[in-house]
Design a protein around this motif. Structure first.
Motif, PDB file in Angstrom:
ATOM      1  N   PHE A  91      35.757  43.804  34.708  1.00 18.65           N
ATOM      2  CA  PHE A  91      36.535  42.649  34.298  1.00 18.65           C
ATOM      3  C   PHE A  91      36.420  41.499  35.293  1.00 18.65           C
ATOM      4  O   PHE A  91      36.158  41.700  36.474  1.00 18.65           O
ATOM      5  CB  PHE A  91      38.017  43.012  34.151  1.00 18.65           C
ATOM      6  N   ILE A  92      36.665  40.299  34.775  1.00 14.68           N
ATOM      7  CA  ILE A  92      36.903  39.125  35.590  1.00 14.68           C
ATOM      8  C   ILE A  92      38.148  38.456  35.016  1.00 14.68           C
ATOM      9  O   ILE A  92      38.265  38.290  33.797  1.00 14.68           O
ATOM     10  CB  ILE A  92      35.695  38.165  35.615  1.00 14.68           C
ATOM     11  N   LEU A  93      39.103  38.104  35.882  1.00 17.31           N
ATOM     12  CA  LEU A  93      40.395  37.586  35.435  1.00 17.31           C
ATOM     13  C   LEU A  93      40.591  36.161  35.929  1.00 17.31           C
ATOM     14  O   LEU A  93      40.132  35.805  37.020  1.00 17.31           O
ATOM     15  CB  LEU A  93      41.540  38.462  35.956  1.00 17.31           C
ATOM     16  N   ASP A  94      41.306  35.363  35.139  1.00 21.27           N
ATOM     17  CA  ASP A  94      41.557  33.986  35.543  1.00 21.27           C
ATOM     18  C   ASP A  94      42.785  33.906  36.442  1.00 21.27           C
ATOM     19  O   ASP A  94      43.430  34.908  36.770  1.00 21.27           O
ATOM     20  CB  ASP A  94      41.653  33.053  34.334  1.00 21.27           C
ATOM     21  N   VAL A  95      43.127  32.690  36.831  1.00 16.83           N
ATOM     22  CA  VAL A  95      44.131  32.450  37.862  1.00 16.83           C
ATOM     23  C   VAL A  95      45.517  32.964  37.501  1.00 16.83           C
ATOM     24  O   VAL A  95      46.345  33.234  38.385  1.00 16.83           O
ATOM     25  CB  VAL A  95      44.186  30.936  38.186  1.00 16.83           C
ATOM     26  N   HIS A  96      45.811  33.139  36.219  1.00 16.01           N
ATOM     27  CA  HIS A  96      47.151  33.524  35.782  1.00 16.01           C
ATOM     28  C   HIS A  96      47.413  35.029  35.863  1.00 16.01           C
ATOM     29  O   HIS A  96      48.527  35.469  35.561  1.00 16.01           O
ATOM     30  CB  HIS A  96      47.383  33.067  34.341  1.00 16.01           C
ATOM     31  N   LEU A  97      46.425  35.817  36.271  1.00 10.78           N
ATOM     32  CA  LEU A  97      46.529  37.272  36.136  1.00 10.78           C
ATOM     33  C   LEU A  97      46.336  38.005  37.471  1.00 10.78           C
ATOM     34  O   LEU A  97      45.743  39.089  37.516  1.00 10.78           O
ATOM     35  CB  LEU A  97      45.506  37.762  35.105  1.00 10.78           C
ATOM     36  N   GLY A  98      46.870  37.455  38.536  1.00  9.87           N
ATOM     37  CA  GLY A  98      46.692  38.063  39.850  1.00  9.87           C
ATOM     38  C   GLY A  98      47.305  39.449  39.978  1.00  9.87           C
ATOM     39  O   GLY A  98      46.690  40.369  40.536  1.00  9.87           O
ATOM     40  N   THR A  99      48.515  39.635  39.467  1.00 10.13           N
ATOM     41  CA  THR A  99      49.157  40.947  39.555  1.00 10.13           C
ATOM     42  C   THR A  99      48.399  41.975  38.724  1.00 10.13           C
ATOM     43  O   THR A  99      48.204  43.122  39.155  1.00 10.13           O
ATOM     44  CB  THR A  99      50.620  40.869  39.090  1.00 10.13           C
ATOM     45  N   LEU A 100      47.950  41.590  37.542  1.00  9.72           N
ATOM     46  CA  LEU A 100      47.154  42.493  36.714  1.00  9.72           C
ATOM     47  C   LEU A 100      45.870  42.883  37.433  1.00  9.72           C
ATOM     48  O   LEU A 100      45.457  44.049  37.393  1.00  9.72           O
ATOM     49  CB  LEU A 100      46.831  41.833  35.373  1.00  9.72           C
ATOM     50  N   LEU A 104      44.732  46.762  38.238  1.00  3.84           N
ATOM     51  CA  LEU A 104      43.471  47.346  37.777  1.00  3.84           C
ATOM     52  C   LEU A 104      42.658  47.875  38.957  1.00  3.84           C
ATOM     53  O   LEU A 104      42.051  48.948  38.882  1.00  3.84           O
ATOM     54  CB  LEU A 104      42.665  46.303  36.995  1.00  3.84           C
ATOM     55  N   ARG A 105      42.656  47.139  40.061  1.00  4.05           N
ATOM     56  CA  ARG A 105      41.966  47.623  41.258  1.00  4.05           C
ATOM     57  C   ARG A 105      42.607  48.896  41.791  1.00  4.05           C
ATOM     58  O   ARG A 105      41.911  49.811  42.246  1.00  4.05           O
ATOM     59  CB  ARG A 105      41.976  46.531  42.336  1.00  4.05           C
ATOM     60  N   LEU A 106      43.941  48.960  41.749  1.00  4.09           N
ATOM     61  CA  LEU A 106      44.642  50.172  42.163  1.00  4.09           C
ATOM     62  C   LEU A 106      44.153  51.380  41.378  1.00  4.09           C
ATOM     63  O   LEU A 106      44.035  52.489  41.914  1.00  4.09           O
ATOM     64  CB  LEU A 106      46.148  49.984  41.946  1.00  4.09           C
ATOM     65  N   GLN A 160      51.051  43.889  30.445  1.00  3.58           N
ATOM     66  CA  GLN A 160      49.660  43.425  30.515  1.00  3.58           C
ATOM     67  C   GLN A 160      48.712  44.581  30.798  1.00  3.58           C
ATOM     68  O   GLN A 160      47.645  44.700  30.170  1.00  3.58           O
ATOM     69  CB  GLN A 160      49.527  42.354  31.604  1.00  3.58           C
ATOM     70  N   LEU A 161      49.090  45.428  31.740  1.00  2.46           N
ATOM     71  CA  LEU A 161      48.239  46.566  32.085  1.00  2.46           C
ATOM     72  C   LEU A 161      48.062  47.490  30.886  1.00  2.46           C
ATOM     73  O   LEU A 161      46.946  47.930  30.587  1.00  2.46           O
ATOM     74  CB  LEU A 161      48.838  47.333  33.264  1.00  2.46           C
TER      75      LEU A 161
END
Length: 241
Positions: A91-100, A104-106, A160-161
């Motif tokens: 995935f690549i996420l935009d600026v609004h999805l930092g917590t998500l 996902l990395r976790l 979101q997750l």
């Protein structure tokens, strides 16, 4: 003069993308002979990335087809889990999805995230690295050159997750990626990093991992129980798909 019209029925899960006045079971719109199905659907607020199948009068149709006056158009949502055009799922996420991104990395899902990158750059990297672009900004999903993308409907990170897990069912490998930079984590000997640790941490913990790229160090600290809960909930969710 009465205009010829077509009728659309959107899957209920897609209706939040429509203007409030259009969130009806049957939506009647004026027929435009020059408009393809994709143009009609996107003009109403639903990117093609969110569509699984289009039907005209019960028959599967191509987005490039042109409906005729009186046609009934059914707009279905994507199948779940959704097939993607490449593997592994990244995935690549935009600026609004930092917590998500961090969650996902976790879970060990390869996820890149930027606070400052414009839409064309995000799309280019998504295509070049074969990543699915996730966003809450529908505008970027209308870009015709985007190979794979998905709209995130929820604003709550937990929801979101679950959206991502339900839609893509990515393989999980918890505790293997850096929450800060997405790099791989590796076990590290305490003696080799002792000078980088706070005194209390040196005295309390013996097990450490370190990012092989940014060198961030991790240990089972105060937030470990909460992170474990997130992982266990995610594993149960994916196992049920």
């Amino acid at each position: 003069m009465q205009h010829a019209s077509i009728t659309l029925r959107f899957d209920p899960t897609l209706r939040p993308l429509l203007a409030p006045r259009n969130r009806t079971d049957l939506l009647h719109v004026n027929h435009d002979p020059a408009a393809s199905l994709s143009h009609v659907v996107e003009s109403l607020g639903v990117p093609l990335t969110e569509i699984g199948e289009l039907r005209i009068n019960g028959t599967t149709a191509s987005p490039s087809q042109h409906p005729q006056p009186g046609d009934l158009i059914e707009v279905l949502t994507v199948p779940k889990p959704q097939p993607v055009p490449f593997s592994p799922i990244r995935f690549i996420l935009d600026v609004h999805l930092g917590t998500l991104a961090r969650r996902l990395r976790l879970l060990g899902v390869d996820t890149v995230y930027y606070t400052h990158r414009d839409d064309p750059a995000l799309v280019q990297q998504a295509n070049e690295e074969q990543r699915i672009l996730l966003t809450r900004d529908r505008g970027i999903l209308y870009r015709k050159n985007l190979r794979a993308g998905g709209h995130i409907y929820a604003s709550n990170p937990d929801e979101q997750l679950f959206e991502v897990l339900d839609r893509y069912a990515p393989p999980l490998a918890p505790w293997t990626r850096c929450l800060t930079c997405n790099g791989p984590l590796a076990q590290v000997d305490k003696d080799n990093i002792a000078d980088q640790l706070p005194a209390g941490t040196r005295a309390t913990y013996d097990t450490f991992v370190q990012c092989t790229e940014c060198r961030q160090i991790y240990w089972p600290g105060a937030h470990h129980a909460r992170l474990t809960q997130i992982i266990e909930a995610a594993q149960k969710r994916v196992a049920a798909i």
